[in-house]
Motif scaffolding. Structure first.
Motif, PDB file in Angstrom:
ATOM      1  N   ARG A 153       0.848  -1.123  -0.135  1.00 34.74           N
ATOM      2  CA  ARG A 153      -0.036  -0.046   0.278  1.00 34.74           C
ATOM      3  C   ARG A 153       0.821   1.278  -0.095  1.00 34.74           C
ATOM      4  NH1 ARG A 153      -4.158  -3.030   0.545  1.00 34.74           N
ATOM      5  NH2 ARG A 153      -4.446  -4.391   2.401  1.00 34.74           N
ATOM      6  N   HIS A 154       2.069   1.259  -0.013  1.00 32.32           N
ATOM      7  CA  HIS A 154       2.949   2.092  -0.310  1.00 32.32           C
ATOM      8  C   HIS A 154       3.709   2.566  -1.480  1.00 32.32           C
ATOM      9  CE1 HIS A 154       2.973   3.169   4.010  1.00 32.32           C
ATOM     10  NE2 HIS A 154       2.920   1.834   4.382  1.00 32.32           N
ATOM     11  N   ARG A 155       3.962   3.728  -1.828  1.00 28.81           N
ATOM     12  CA  ARG A 155       4.900   3.798  -3.042  1.00 28.81           C
ATOM     13  C   ARG A 155       6.160   3.585  -2.802  1.00 28.81           C
ATOM     14  NH1 ARG A 155       5.747   8.770  -2.774  1.00 28.81           N
ATOM     15  NH2 ARG A 155       4.537   9.007  -0.795  1.00 28.81           N
ATOM     16  N   ALA A 156       6.650   3.032  -3.792  1.00 28.17           N
ATOM     17  CA  ALA A 156       8.106   2.580  -3.615  1.00 28.17           C
ATOM     18  C   ALA A 156       8.896   3.571  -3.017  1.00 28.17           C
ATOM     19  CB  ALA A 156       8.951   2.384  -4.897  1.00 28.17           C
ATOM     20  N   GLY A 157       9.767   3.571  -2.029  1.00 27.86           N
ATOM     21  CA  GLY A 157      10.559   4.473  -1.399  1.00 27.86           C
ATOM     22  C   GLY A 157       9.936   5.325  -0.385  1.00 27.86           C
ATOM     23  N   ALA A 158       8.546   4.868  -0.174  1.00 26.73           N
ATOM     24  CA  ALA A 158       7.859   5.729   1.240  1.00 26.73           C
ATOM     25  C   ALA A 158       8.366   5.117   2.556  1.00 26.73           C
ATOM     26  CB  ALA A 158       6.306   5.663   0.965  1.00 26.73           C
ATOM     27  N   ILE A 159       8.814   4.183   2.660  1.00 26.02           N
ATOM     28  CA  ILE A 159       9.319   3.576   4.046  1.00 26.02           C
ATOM     29  C   ILE A 159      10.957   3.554   3.834  1.00 26.02           C
ATOM     30  CG2 ILE A 159       9.570   1.468   5.393  1.00 26.02           C
ATOM     31  CD1 ILE A 159       6.700   2.535   5.179  1.00 26.02           C
ATOM     32  N   PRO A 160      11.533   4.759   4.334  1.00 30.01           N
ATOM     33  CA  PRO A 160      12.959   5.079   4.214  1.00 30.01           C
ATOM     34  C   PRO A 160      13.756   3.720   4.561  1.00 30.01           C
ATOM     35  CG  PRO A 160      12.037   6.347   6.091  1.00 30.01           C
ATOM     36  CD  PRO A 160      10.786   5.622   5.502  1.00 30.01           C
ATOM     37  N   SER A 161      13.665   2.931   5.646  1.00 35.01           N
ATOM     38  CA  SER A 161      14.430   2.107   5.934  1.00 35.01           C
ATOM     39  C   SER A 161      13.869   0.915   6.780  1.00 35.01           C
ATOM     40  CB  SER A 161      15.864   2.502   6.566  1.00 35.01           C
ATOM     41  OG  SER A 161      16.628   1.502   7.366  1.00 35.01           O
ATOM     42  N   VAL A 162      13.732  -0.211   6.275  1.00 34.70           N
ATOM     43  CA  VAL A 162      13.081  -1.386   7.031  1.00 34.70           C
ATOM     44  C   VAL A 162      14.056  -1.739   8.168  1.00 34.70           C
ATOM     45  CG1 VAL A 162      12.504  -3.893   6.955  1.00 34.70           C
ATOM     46  CG2 VAL A 162      11.833  -2.272   5.126  1.00 34.70           C
ATOM     47  N   ARG A 163      15.318  -1.620   8.019  1.00 36.69           N
ATOM     48  CA  ARG A 163      16.509  -2.192   9.154  1.00 36.69           C
ATOM     49  C   ARG A 163      16.115  -1.172  10.329  1.00 36.69           C
ATOM     50  NH1 ARG A 163      22.137  -2.205   7.642  1.00 36.69           N
ATOM     51  NH2 ARG A 163      21.726  -3.237   5.775  1.00 36.69           N
ATOM     52  N   GLU A 164      16.123   0.241   9.884  1.00 40.69           N
ATOM     53  CA  GLU A 164      16.166   1.199  10.791  1.00 40.69           C
ATOM     54  C   GLU A 164      14.533   1.144  11.779  1.00 40.69           C
ATOM     55  OE1 GLU A 164      17.848   3.867  11.882  1.00 40.69           O
ATOM     56  OE2 GLU A 164      16.551   5.775  11.887  1.00 40.69           O
ATOM     57  N   TYR A 165      13.527   0.662  10.865  1.00 38.96           N
ATOM     58  CA  TYR A 165      12.089   0.456  11.475  1.00 38.96           C
ATOM     59  C   TYR A 165      12.502  -0.713  12.558  1.00 38.96           C
ATOM     60  CZ  TYR A 165       7.706  -1.010  12.535  1.00 38.96           C
ATOM     61  OH  TYR A 165       6.304  -1.239  13.385  1.00 38.96           O
ATOM     62  N   ALA A 166      13.092  -1.902  12.309  1.00 34.98           N
ATOM     63  CA  ALA A 166      13.056  -2.982  13.032  1.00 34.98           C
ATOM     64  C   ALA A 166      14.053  -2.431  14.482  1.00 34.98           C
ATOM     65  CB  ALA A 166      13.961  -4.032  12.276  1.00 34.98           C
ATOM     66  N   ARG A 167      15.001  -1.516  14.334  1.00 34.67           N
ATOM     67  CA  ARG A 167      15.909  -1.316  15.377  1.00 34.67           C
ATOM     68  C   ARG A 167      15.115  -0.218  16.324  1.00 34.67           C
ATOM     69  NH1 ARG A 167      19.037   2.670  16.652  1.00 34.67           N
ATOM     70  NH2 ARG A 167      18.744   3.942  14.693  1.00 34.67           N
ATOM     71  N   LEU A 168      14.284   0.370  15.741  1.00 34.98           N
ATOM     72  CA  LEU A 168      13.438   1.116  16.536  1.00 34.98           C
ATOM     73  C   LEU A 168      12.173   0.554  17.357  1.00 34.98           C
ATOM     74  CD1 LEU A 168      14.035   4.553  14.813  1.00 34.98           C
ATOM     75  CD2 LEU A 168      15.115   3.885  17.126  1.00 34.98           C
TER      76      LEU A 168
END
Ligand code: ASP
Length: 310
Positions: A229-244
């Motif tokens: 449901r997101h445009r490509a690039g709308a989520i900056p970094s999956v790794r960063e998300y997982a860390r936080l």
């Protein structure tokens, strides 16, 4: 069967507490049959349920199928990729043609918010929303309520922390309505890009840091990033998300004793939920999946009974 009067289940928004209670109570009674500890029931014998899934599904489709069969109904699966929708037929026309063949209930999953409402207006069948875009996924919320009630006895007063891609999640929306109606406190957590403050107007707390929320939660529901449901690039970094925001063993250890970990699936192991927590003692994810059958038996039965009564 008091408390329930609609031939459709379109969403949790606006659904009365009594209607929710009717589903939860009936699901509790159907549970032995859902788990095949008791023989299938003939309550929906002679009725036909059609699955109309325009988006992928594992748990929802399987459990609706099992639920219908364990109530004695016949089930058909409309194979979208092989059907006329790909030739340009509208969803309403497809649904009307399937119903014309003698189908009583349509279980519908669509990428577009509002498809179940549209079908309920234009098609002569019970319509059950199995997920419409980022809008609602009511049977997921109902099975989550059922699971919470089973574990805690009462949903009222529980602190439920929902972590993830809230803005794009139909599970979050349906759960927010359902949990608020049943008297739970809901906190929505994630980065500001995925969890807009606007959700506060719907009765939730919004938090952009996970750590301070861990100690107060009775249940933590982790949600997948809805990449589709997101445009490509709308989520900056999956790794960063997982860390936080990922639920690690260290974070899980800081939860209250007795606090549980929930996830509607599919889990992205190593992103929102680490494998050792997904499979750990606080996790109730398989119990949620199991409870889905009893809940879907209850909603099929209630909707088809309301339809029969007219
Ligand atoms: N299975 C759920 C849904 O269909 C959750 C997810 O896909 O992340 O919405």
């Amino acid at each position: 069967m008091s408390g329930w009067s609609s031939p459709h289940l379109l969403g949790m928004r606006g659904l009365a507490r009594e209607a929710i209670e009717a589903v939860l109570e009936l699901a509790a009674r159907r549970r032995p049959h859902a788990e095949a500890q008791a023989p299938p029931l003939g309550l929906l014998a002679g009725r036909t349920v059609a699955n109309l899934f325009f988006e992928p599904s594992t748990r929802t489709r399987t459990s609706f199928t099992l639920a219908a069969r364990r109530l004695g109904a016949e089930v058909i699966d409309y194979a979208v990729a092989a059907g006329s929708t790909v030739k340009g037929e509208s969803t309403v026309d497809t649904a009307r043609n399937i119903v014309a063949m003698g189908v009583d209930a349509l279980v519908v999953r669509s990428a577009h918010a509002g498809t179940p409402v549209l079908l309920a207006r234009h098609v002569d069948a019970a319509i059950l929303n199995a997920g419409d875009g980022a809008h609602e996924h009511p049977t997921q919320a109902l099975l989550d309520l059922f699971t919470l009630r089973e574990i805690f006895g009462e949903v009222r007063g529980l602190q439920v922390l929902i972590v993830g891609d809230i803005g794009a999640s139909r599970v979050a929306r349906s759960n927010l309505w359902a949990l608020r109606t049943m008297g739970a406190e809901v906190t929505l957590c994630g980065p500001p890009t995925l969890v807009p403050r606007a959700f506060e107007a719907l009765g939730a707390r919004v938090a952009h840091r996970l750590e301070p929320e861990l100690e107060r939660a009775d249940a933590v529901m982790l949600l997948r990033i809805q990449h589709e449901r997101h445009r490509a690039g709308a989520i900056p970094s999956v790794r960063e998300y997982a860390r936080l925001f990922g639920m690690t063993a260290e974070r899980a250890a800081r939860l209250r004793p007795g606090a549980i970990i929930m996830h509607p699936g599919p889990i992205h192991r190593g992103v929102e939920l680490m494998p050792e927590v997904a499979d750990g003692e606080r996790s109730v994810v398989l119990r949620q999946a199991r409870n889905g059958v009893a809940i879907r038996m209850a909603v099929l039965e209630l909707c088809l009974e309301a339809r029969r009564r007219g």
